[in-house]
Write a protein that holds these residues in place. Structure first.
Motif, PDB file in Angstrom:
ATOM      1  N   HIS A   5       0.814  -1.209   0.000  1.00  0.00           N
ATOM      2  CA  HIS A   5       0.000   0.000   0.000  1.00  0.00           C
ATOM      3  C   HIS A   5       0.854   1.267   0.000  1.00  0.00           C
ATOM      4  O   HIS A   5       0.344   2.359   0.106  1.00  0.00           O
ATOM      5  CB  HIS A   5      -0.928   0.000   1.207  1.00  0.00           C
ATOM      6  CG  HIS A   5      -1.935  -1.112   1.164  1.00  0.00           C
ATOM      7  ND1 HIS A   5      -1.599  -2.433   1.047  1.00  0.00           N
ATOM      8  CD2 HIS A   5      -3.266  -1.090   1.192  1.00  0.00           C
ATOM      9  CE1 HIS A   5      -2.683  -3.175   1.021  1.00  0.00           C
ATOM     10  NE2 HIS A   5      -3.713  -2.380   1.105  1.00  0.00           N
ATOM     11  N   ARG A   6       2.155   1.110  -0.100  1.00  0.00           N
ATOM     12  CA  ARG A   6       3.055   2.269  -0.127  1.00  0.00           C
ATOM     13  C   ARG A   6       3.703   2.347  -1.502  1.00  0.00           C
ATOM     14  O   ARG A   6       4.202   1.359  -2.018  1.00  0.00           O
ATOM     15  CB  ARG A   6       4.122   2.134   0.962  1.00  0.00           C
ATOM     16  CG  ARG A   6       3.510   2.209   2.351  1.00  0.00           C
ATOM     17  CD  ARG A   6       4.528   2.058   3.441  1.00  0.00           C
ATOM     18  NE  ARG A   6       5.593   3.036   3.248  1.00  0.00           N
ATOM     19  CZ  ARG A   6       6.796   2.908   3.791  1.00  0.00           C
ATOM     20  NH1 ARG A   6       7.098   1.879   4.543  1.00  0.00           N
ATOM     21  NH2 ARG A   6       7.716   3.829   3.587  1.00  0.00           N
ATOM     22  N   TRP A   7       3.676   3.529  -2.090  1.00  0.00           N
ATOM     23  CA  TRP A   7       4.168   3.733  -3.450  1.00  0.00           C
ATOM     24  C   TRP A   7       5.175   4.873  -3.485  1.00  0.00           C
ATOM     25  O   TRP A   7       5.139   5.779  -2.662  1.00  0.00           O
ATOM     26  CB  TRP A   7       3.014   4.084  -4.385  1.00  0.00           C
ATOM     27  CG  TRP A   7       1.940   3.065  -4.422  1.00  0.00           C
ATOM     28  CD1 TRP A   7       0.779   3.078  -3.704  1.00  0.00           C
ATOM     29  CD2 TRP A   7       1.920   1.863  -5.175  1.00  0.00           C
ATOM     30  NE1 TRP A   7       0.037   1.960  -3.982  1.00  0.00           N
ATOM     31  CE2 TRP A   7       0.710   1.200  -4.889  1.00  0.00           C
ATOM     32  CE3 TRP A   7       2.795   1.284  -6.079  1.00  0.00           C
ATOM     33  CZ2 TRP A   7       0.362  -0.013  -5.468  1.00  0.00           C
ATOM     34  CZ3 TRP A   7       2.445   0.084  -6.672  1.00  0.00           C
ATOM     35  CH2 TRP A   7       1.242  -0.552  -6.358  1.00  0.00           C
ATOM     36  N   GLU A   8       6.029   4.845  -4.468  1.00  0.00           N
ATOM     37  CA  GLU A   8       6.844   6.011  -4.810  1.00  0.00           C
ATOM     38  C   GLU A   8       6.468   6.387  -6.233  1.00  0.00           C
ATOM     39  O   GLU A   8       6.030   5.549  -7.017  1.00  0.00           O
ATOM     40  CB  GLU A   8       8.334   5.748  -4.649  1.00  0.00           C
ATOM     41  CG  GLU A   8       8.921   4.714  -5.570  1.00  0.00           C
ATOM     42  CD  GLU A   8      10.419   4.565  -5.381  1.00  0.00           C
ATOM     43  OE1 GLU A   8      11.107   5.571  -5.112  1.00  0.00           O
ATOM     44  OE2 GLU A   8      10.912   3.437  -5.511  1.00  0.00           O
ATOM     45  N   TYR A   9       6.610   7.655  -6.543  1.00  0.00           N
ATOM     46  CA  TYR A   9       6.145   8.176  -7.828  1.00  0.00           C
ATOM     47  C   TYR A   9       7.287   8.826  -8.596  1.00  0.00           C
ATOM     48  O   TYR A   9       8.243   9.339  -8.016  1.00  0.00           O
ATOM     49  CB  TYR A   9       5.019   9.187  -7.612  1.00  0.00           C
ATOM     50  CG  TYR A   9       3.788   8.520  -7.049  1.00  0.00           C
ATOM     51  CD1 TYR A   9       2.816   8.001  -7.894  1.00  0.00           C
ATOM     52  CD2 TYR A   9       3.618   8.383  -5.682  1.00  0.00           C
ATOM     53  CE1 TYR A   9       1.695   7.361  -7.387  1.00  0.00           C
ATOM     54  CE2 TYR A   9       2.498   7.748  -5.163  1.00  0.00           C
ATOM     55  CZ  TYR A   9       1.546   7.235  -6.024  1.00  0.00           C
ATOM     56  OH  TYR A   9       0.446   6.595  -5.518  1.00  0.00           O
ATOM     57  N   GLU A  10       7.153   8.817  -9.901  1.00  0.00           N
ATOM     58  CA  GLU A  10       8.110   9.432 -10.818  1.00  0.00           C
ATOM     59  C   GLU A  10       7.304  10.159 -11.880  1.00  0.00           C
ATOM     60  O   GLU A  10       6.182   9.755 -12.212  1.00  0.00           O
ATOM     61  CB  GLU A  10       8.966   8.338 -11.458  1.00  0.00           C
ATOM     62  CG  GLU A  10       9.992   8.822 -12.446  1.00  0.00           C
ATOM     63  CD  GLU A  10      11.083   9.625 -11.799  1.00  0.00           C
ATOM     64  OE1 GLU A  10      11.029  10.868 -11.946  1.00  0.00           O
ATOM     65  OE2 GLU A  10      11.959   9.054 -11.146  1.00  0.00           O
ATOM     66  N   THR A  11       7.843  11.241 -12.408  1.00  0.00           N
ATOM     67  CA  THR A  11       7.200  11.927 -13.518  1.00  0.00           C
ATOM     68  C   THR A  11       8.158  11.960 -14.697  1.00  0.00           C
ATOM     69  O   THR A  11       9.373  11.995 -14.533  1.00  0.00           O
ATOM     70  CB  THR A  11       6.787  13.375 -13.155  1.00  0.00           C
ATOM     71  OG1 THR A  11       7.933  14.093 -12.710  1.00  0.00           O
ATOM     72  CG2 THR A  11       5.717  13.383 -12.078  1.00  0.00           C
ATOM     73  N   LEU A  12       7.580  11.922 -15.876  1.00  0.00           N
ATOM     74  CA  LEU A  12       8.343  11.990 -17.116  1.00  0.00           C
ATOM     75  C   LEU A  12       7.689  13.035 -17.997  1.00  0.00           C
ATOM     76  O   LEU A  12       6.479  13.000 -18.214  1.00  0.00           O
ATOM     77  CB  LEU A  12       8.309  10.621 -17.818  1.00  0.00           C
ATOM     78  CG  LEU A  12       8.908  10.545 -19.218  1.00  0.00           C
ATOM     79  CD1 LEU A  12      10.416  10.750 -19.167  1.00  0.00           C
ATOM     80  CD2 LEU A  12       8.573   9.211 -19.862  1.00  0.00           C
ATOM     81  N   ARG A  13       8.467  13.981 -18.437  1.00  0.00           N
ATOM     82  CA  ARG A  13       7.959  14.983 -19.373  1.00  0.00           C
ATOM     83  C   ARG A  13       8.240  14.475 -20.777  1.00  0.00           C
ATOM     84  O   ARG A  13       9.394  14.255 -21.130  1.00  0.00           O
ATOM     85  CB  ARG A  13       8.638  16.328 -19.140  1.00  0.00           C
ATOM     86  CG  ARG A  13       8.198  17.377 -20.152  1.00  0.00           C
ATOM     87  CD  ARG A  13       8.652  18.736 -19.774  1.00  0.00           C
ATOM     88  NE  ARG A  13       7.503  19.370 -19.141  1.00  0.00           N
ATOM     89  CZ  ARG A  13       7.546  20.468 -18.450  1.00  0.00           C
ATOM     90  NH1 ARG A  13       8.697  21.064 -18.234  1.00  0.00           N
ATOM     91  NH2 ARG A  13       6.458  20.988 -17.937  1.00  0.00           N
ATOM     92  N   PRO A  14       7.186  14.246 -21.584  1.00  0.00           N
ATOM     93  CA  PRO A  14       7.423  13.759 -22.943  1.00  0.00           C
ATOM     94  C   PRO A  14       8.330  14.719 -23.711  1.00  0.00           C
ATOM     95  O   PRO A  14       8.124  15.931 -23.662  1.00  0.00           O
ATOM     96  CB  PRO A  14       6.027  13.717 -23.570  1.00  0.00           C
ATOM     97  CG  PRO A  14       5.097  13.604 -22.410  1.00  0.00           C
ATOM     98  CD  PRO A  14       5.756  14.400 -21.311  1.00  0.00           C
ATOM     99  N   PRO A  15       9.333  14.187 -24.396  1.00  0.00           N
ATOM    100  CA  PRO A  15      10.228  15.060 -25.163  1.00  0.00           C
ATOM    101  C   PRO A  15       9.490  15.737 -26.301  1.00  0.00           C
ATOM    102  O   PRO A  15       8.557  15.172 -26.867  1.00  0.00           O
ATOM    103  CB  PRO A  15      11.298  14.096 -25.686  1.00  0.00           C
ATOM    104  CG  PRO A  15      10.664  12.750 -25.643  1.00  0.00           C
ATOM    105  CD  PRO A  15       9.660  12.776 -24.536  1.00  0.00           C
ATOM    106  N   ARG A  16       9.882  16.963 -26.601  1.00  0.00           N
ATOM    107  CA  ARG A  16       9.249  17.739 -27.674  1.00  0.00           C
ATOM    108  C   ARG A  16      10.091  17.674 -28.933  1.00  0.00           C
ATOM    109  O   ARG A  16      11.312  17.613 -28.885  1.00  0.00           O
ATOM    110  CB  ARG A  16       9.093  19.204 -27.253  1.00  0.00           C
ATOM    111  CG  ARG A  16       8.238  19.389 -26.027  1.00  0.00           C
ATOM    112  CD  ARG A  16       6.795  19.226 -26.372  1.00  0.00           C
ATOM    113  NE  ARG A  16       6.001  19.237 -25.146  1.00  0.00           N
ATOM    114  CZ  ARG A  16       4.831  18.671 -25.041  1.00  0.00           C
ATOM    115  NH1 ARG A  16       4.299  18.049 -26.064  1.00  0.00           N
ATOM    116  NH2 ARG A  16       4.167  18.713 -23.921  1.00  0.00           N
TER     117      ARG A  16
END
Length: 63
Positions: A5-16
């Motif tokens: 029930h414990r998560w870590e998160y990551e974000t990715l910005r799509p390349p332009r």
């Protein structure tokens, strides 16, 4: 032991692309993150359309 029930998160910005208007295909980056245990959860979009971030998660590990 991992708590499911414990998560870590990551974000990715799509390349332009060069025009800055079209996103390049993020498949390579997503596949790399997938091998590290990340799973795509959702996208965060700009108010006027288009994807600002991709949000990924994986179970939090005790290190």
């Amino acid at each position: 032991m991992n708590d499911p029930h414990r998560w870590e998160y990551e974000t990715l910005r799509p390349p332009r692309e060069a025009t800055k208007h079209e996103a390049a295909d993020p498949k390579e980056a997503l596949n790399e993150l997938g091998t590290e245990g990340w799973e795509l959860v959702c996208s965060v979009d700009y108010a006027g359309g288009g994807t600002k971030y991709l949000v990924l998660k994986r179970p939090l590990t005790d290190e």
